[in-house]
Design an enzyme around this catalytic site. Sequence first.
Site, PDB file in Angstrom:
ATOM      1  CG  HIS B 136      -2.006  -1.032   1.201  1.00  0.00           C
ATOM      2  ND1 HIS B 136      -1.744  -2.359   1.278  1.00  0.00           N
ATOM      3  CD2 HIS B 136      -3.353  -0.935   1.109  1.00  0.00           C
ATOM      4  CE1 HIS B 136      -2.862  -3.055   1.256  1.00  0.00           C
ATOM      5  NE2 HIS B 136      -3.867  -2.216   1.139  1.00  0.00           N
ATOM      6  N   GLY B 187      -0.341  -2.262  -5.939  1.00  0.00           N
ATOM      7  CA  GLY B 187      -1.353  -3.310  -5.801  1.00  0.00           C
ATOM      8  C   GLY B 187      -2.724  -2.748  -5.483  1.00  0.00           C
ATOM      9  CG  HIS B 188      -5.549  -0.508  -2.427  1.00  0.00           C
ATOM     10  ND1 HIS B 188      -6.366   0.409  -3.065  1.00  0.00           N
ATOM     11  CD2 HIS B 188      -6.290  -1.020  -1.413  1.00  0.00           C
ATOM     12  CE1 HIS B 188      -7.523   0.458  -2.448  1.00  0.00           C
ATOM     13  NE2 HIS B 188      -7.517  -0.398  -1.446  1.00  0.00           N
ATOM     14  CG  HIS B 265      -9.777  -5.139  -2.667  1.00  0.00           C
ATOM     15  ND1 HIS B 265     -10.097  -3.807  -2.603  1.00  0.00           N
ATOM     16  CD2 HIS B 265      -9.485  -5.516  -1.400  1.00  0.00           C
ATOM     17  CE1 HIS B 265     -10.007  -3.390  -1.354  1.00  0.00           C
ATOM     18  NE2 HIS B 265      -9.635  -4.408  -0.595  1.00  0.00           N
ATOM     19  CD  GLU B 317     -10.980  -6.179   2.503  1.00  0.00           C
ATOM     20  OE1 GLU B 317     -11.429  -5.793   3.597  1.00  0.00           O
ATOM     21  OE2 GLU B 317     -10.012  -5.631   1.929  1.00  0.00           O
ATOM     22  CD  GLU B 333     -13.900  -1.983   2.403  1.00  0.00           C
ATOM     23  OE1 GLU B 333     -13.551  -2.976   1.752  1.00  0.00           O
ATOM     24  OE2 GLU B 333     -13.126  -1.068   2.719  1.00  0.00           O
ATOM     25  CB  CYS B 335     -14.010   1.783   1.346  1.00  0.00           C
ATOM     26  SG  CYS B 335     -13.332   2.709   2.739  1.00  0.00           S
ATOM     27  CB  CYS B 402     -10.051   1.971   4.892  1.00  0.00           C
ATOM     28  SG  CYS B 402     -11.086   0.506   4.806  1.00  0.00           S
ATOM     29  CB  CYS B 403     -15.136   2.315   6.268  1.00  0.00           C
ATOM     30  SG  CYS B 403     -14.908   0.835   5.243  1.00  0.00           S
TER      31      CYS B 403
END
Lengths: 631, 631
Positions: B136, B187-188, B265, B317, B333, B335, B402-403
């Site tokens: 990340h 990756g994200h 994801h 996820e 989720e 997010c 995160c959310c």
Amino acid sequence: METGWSPVPRNRVTIQGGFWRKWRDLIGNVTLMHQLEEMRGEGHIDALELDQRMHRGRSLGDGWYWGASIFWDSDLAKWLEAASAYLEQNKDDRLEQAMDDIIARFERAQAPDGYVNSHFLTWRPRHRFKNLRDLHELYCAGHLIEAAVVHYEATGKPSLLTVARRFADLLVKRFGPGPNQTPGYCGHPEIELALVRLYRLTNEPSYLELSRFFVNQRGQEPNFFDLEAAARLDSEPFRPNHPGSPYAYMQAHQPIRDQSKVVGHAVRAMYLFSAVTDIALETTDASLLQAAERIWRDVIDTKLYITGGIGSASENEGFTRDYDLPNERAYAETCASIGLFLFAHRLLQSRLSSEFGDVMELALYNCILSGIGLDGKTFFYDNPLASHGQHRRIPWPWWCPCCPPNLARLINSLSGYLISARAEDIAIHHYVTGEATLDNVRLQVESGLPFSGETRITVTTDDPRERTLALRVPGWAGQITVWLNGAEARPESSDGYFLFRRTWQTGDRIDLRFDMPIRKKFARFEVDADRGRMALMRGPLVYCLEQVDNGPQLDRLIIPVEKDFRPVESEQLLNGVVTLRGHAIQEKPPENQSLYRDQPPSTETVEITAIPYYAWANRGAGEMQIWTRSR
Amino acid sequence: METGWSPVPRNRVTIQGGFWRKWRDLIGNVTLMHQLEEMRGEGHIDALELDQRMHRGRSLGDGWYWGASIFWDSDLAKWLEAASAYLEQNKDDRLEQAMDDIIARFERAQAPDGYVNSHFLTWRPRHRFKNLRDLHELYCAGHLIEAAVVHYEATGKPSLLTVARRFADLLVKRFGPGPNQTPGYCGHPEIELALVRLYRLTNEPSYLELSRFFVNQRGQEPNFFDLEAAARLDSEPFRPNHPGSPYAYMQAHQPIRDQSKVVGHAVRAMYLFSAVTDIALETTDASLLQAAERIWRDVIDTKLYITGGIGSASENEGFTRDYDLPNERAYAETCASIGLFLFAHRLLQSRLSSEFGDVMELALYNCILSGIGLDGKTFFYDNPLASHGQHRRIPWPWWCPCCPPNLARLINSLSGYLISARAEDIAIHHYVTGEATLDNVRLQVESGLPFSGETRITVTTDDPRERTLALRVPGWAGQITVWLNGAEARPESSDGYFLFRRTWQTGDRIDLRFDMPIRKKFARFEVDADRGRMALMRGPLVYCLEQVDNGPQLDRLIIPVEKDFRPVESEQLLNGVVTLRGHAIQEKPPENQSLYRDQPPSTETVEITAIPYYAWANRGAGEMQIWTRSR
């Protein structure tokens, strides 16, 4: 509590026609040789030569081979039991030779001290009795003993019984509470009920005593499996995620008399509580019988599929929480339903109650019979209640071939489960066309089951006596009519059995007509999987829809509660069955790509055909479901 | 394809009343300080001091600490973005001081070369840019950049922007196709859309170019993540069981332009395709826009919960197979729905179609808003569509926070998502009470959404010109009535937008009445979880049943398709909502222990009350369901 009822032995009853004769013939003519060839091909038989090179199979690393299966001997033993029971009433030289050959190998394999187990003698000679928890050692011994009992009863030959008794005598010495004995028991129950059978044949009390020890010792603290694992220096946690507790997997989490919920591996639970019931009856032990009855109640009220299947989860091949009965991923192993059948049959000797016979019948005609294809050469291990077409019959579940020979031995032994006797009294639990010969009376039964509920029972006797004939009234019966010698009769009844007490004479005749309405069945609310759904039954048979008859996407069908179905005799279909026909509503496919819309799906009325569940998956791959949406 | 629409910036629109003003105030007055305290307590803020002793948390072995989370910096950045957007239109000294303190720590933490990431600088100083796949690193950089853009726009202070640009400049040097550059990507996804925002603020083309490189490089062969893992001597298989393929988890299984199904994801997919759309629009790249539209179509037609939730599986996820939308174990989720909102907003700039606004609205009023409790201090990470009472709001999802800050930044930035402009034309996508000030015209909006569909738009201008005012017609609208200056109007419409073209004068007024019928929604057949079920909606709101209003065992309720429901204004309930009331059939509890019976359950008629889904789980633990059985 001792009721004195005991089964009329297998060899006193012949199955002479009808539904079960066809199955018995198929298994005798096709299935037994097929199974023999499969086991020969996998290496089960050569393994008895105790030469590692004869053990074929695939390496899984760490010295484990699927080929060198720890339970191969048990499958051979079940096959010997099945073949013996078949040869008891039929002649087949090839079968007999194959049987004798296998028995000779068991004889040669047996160690001087009586020990016999091809896996341990070949692969783990130093591990004997070191891991009772995992390695099925006494389980294999149990099946060998059961096979020996039946082989001796069927043929009068002492060969296999001698092997089994030598092994059993070794176990009697080795296991028990004494100072030089091992206070253990097997992770997979089976030896317990086998020892009771051996005791009943031989009257040797040490066999019953050992079985009782195993049962009483189970689940006591400190847990034997902990001690055993410590002695092996094994610190791996055992099934840490098993529901309830690790040893619940094999019903060793608490003493038997403290158990009230059925837990763990379903076959193990059923074999165990079959033995528990046996011992309770043999030793007049009310607390043991109460434990068995509690477990029975829990199975029947909270964990029984409508097919007589039990053990919903593949993870533990067993039980989970109450009412957790998924359909498509149902495990419902054939052997587990066989175990339920055995357990119910034991309880039936403790008291006549039609509930036990109802469950035996349900399991037998549905989940158990589903385990074998109409060709006699393909099998299910697990018996789901719905499928999208992936579930196919296979010639041999090589990784764990327990079910096919178990099914063969049950059906070949079926005549031993139909009738009980107590002094002069006789109880017929299951109506199967055939003849029962008791000491002083012969009963002929003609029955249309499972497709028609009409049965005739005719008495022949040289020695007319007053006796009670108890006849089970199936739970599925609609209107019931009974005739005694042609005149309508109103017999008294108790716990679901008609009781006819009279002095029976040759030619006396009872006619039973149990009407078979088509029943719509609904599961109680707690069963998530069946909510808003309906299943169809007629007589003892559960019906299902198959794609081949009804098209794909079976879940588009909705059966209105008020719609009637009719039985249709279909002689040419599936070796002759009665199908059910009726109308359903079918949701039409969506007209566009929208995931969600403001209107319910439009529908049309279609005719649907249901077939007996046991006969599904015999016409190619396709969808199947038992529980259909209803409104 | 270039449409020229662009959002009217956040700081040109104020939210002055109604539903969203209440939420904005709650988040400004309660949520931001609560989140700050939680992050302070966990150690996010002290972590910026780059002292391992300041990193608190629990060791998971192997040098991994939950406390020393790899994405802590990103949560601080999202909080900074939320606080900046709030302070743009409000004054709060405590918030401002906290913000400046965090920014000062970022400044101090930044390495001389511009690198800043507290996790790497403290825990993995030698791992910089060595594992883009998992750690990340660029994701955190992206959030820092987004925060810096908003902070600068809101305050005019250069502090955080300077930090972010120095870092961005380092990335521009480091990543790319050149001989001394790393041809990798994160990756994200997140850095991609952040760089576009930074480009739009600064007009520095290298930021856009780097973002475009990341997008174009993604999924090319040989896969960068393979090369990177080999360089690390890492031979562990990466997500070997991920549906489709391992790198589908992060949408790197094939080049973007080859992708047609949304995979992996869900948050990653949405952030990625938001950036893809941004870049397509900035660079007039039709093939990229087509890829984005294909992915959009796939999400909307096959993988969208009725709540606007996406990503049904907790395992990744993210996304699984088409129509796999379980309710109780929905991941959905918060997010991910925020990402869907962002993606739809980007597509909306490519062409005006009410579908995009409908989905933004659906996500915002349902799955996203469900993520925060009415107290402003409790959160959901995942947003299931049914619950047996186990799903509870929590003050802080410490393992992955995160959310909560994402939700805060979205709602505080909401004014930036409501309106677009193109030359003289204006498009209002969402009706929120407030005021938009464009160069030469001011629009005042008064709206009763989400509980009433009446909206008034008033124009003020010193410079009357001919321009088109495009007004979105929500998909949920029943009967629609429009008045222009009090006279009923029949505007032309296109793709779900009313188009009013005229020379607008001060005092011009449009009144819209979108009737809000209560809609019964049905999922298409393929959605197993919703088959035979119905959901209730009114306007943009999805409704649900809660145990506190309707008693336990909600699945005993059956709503007949023909039953009508009525809206009931409930000012005192849940901060003021409109509930829906009507009648349902309720199955009565079973009368005995039987698992199966011959009759369907008996029923009674009961009154039921549905509340807006977003407001559930604010009155204690209990069952909830959106999809109710229907017939």
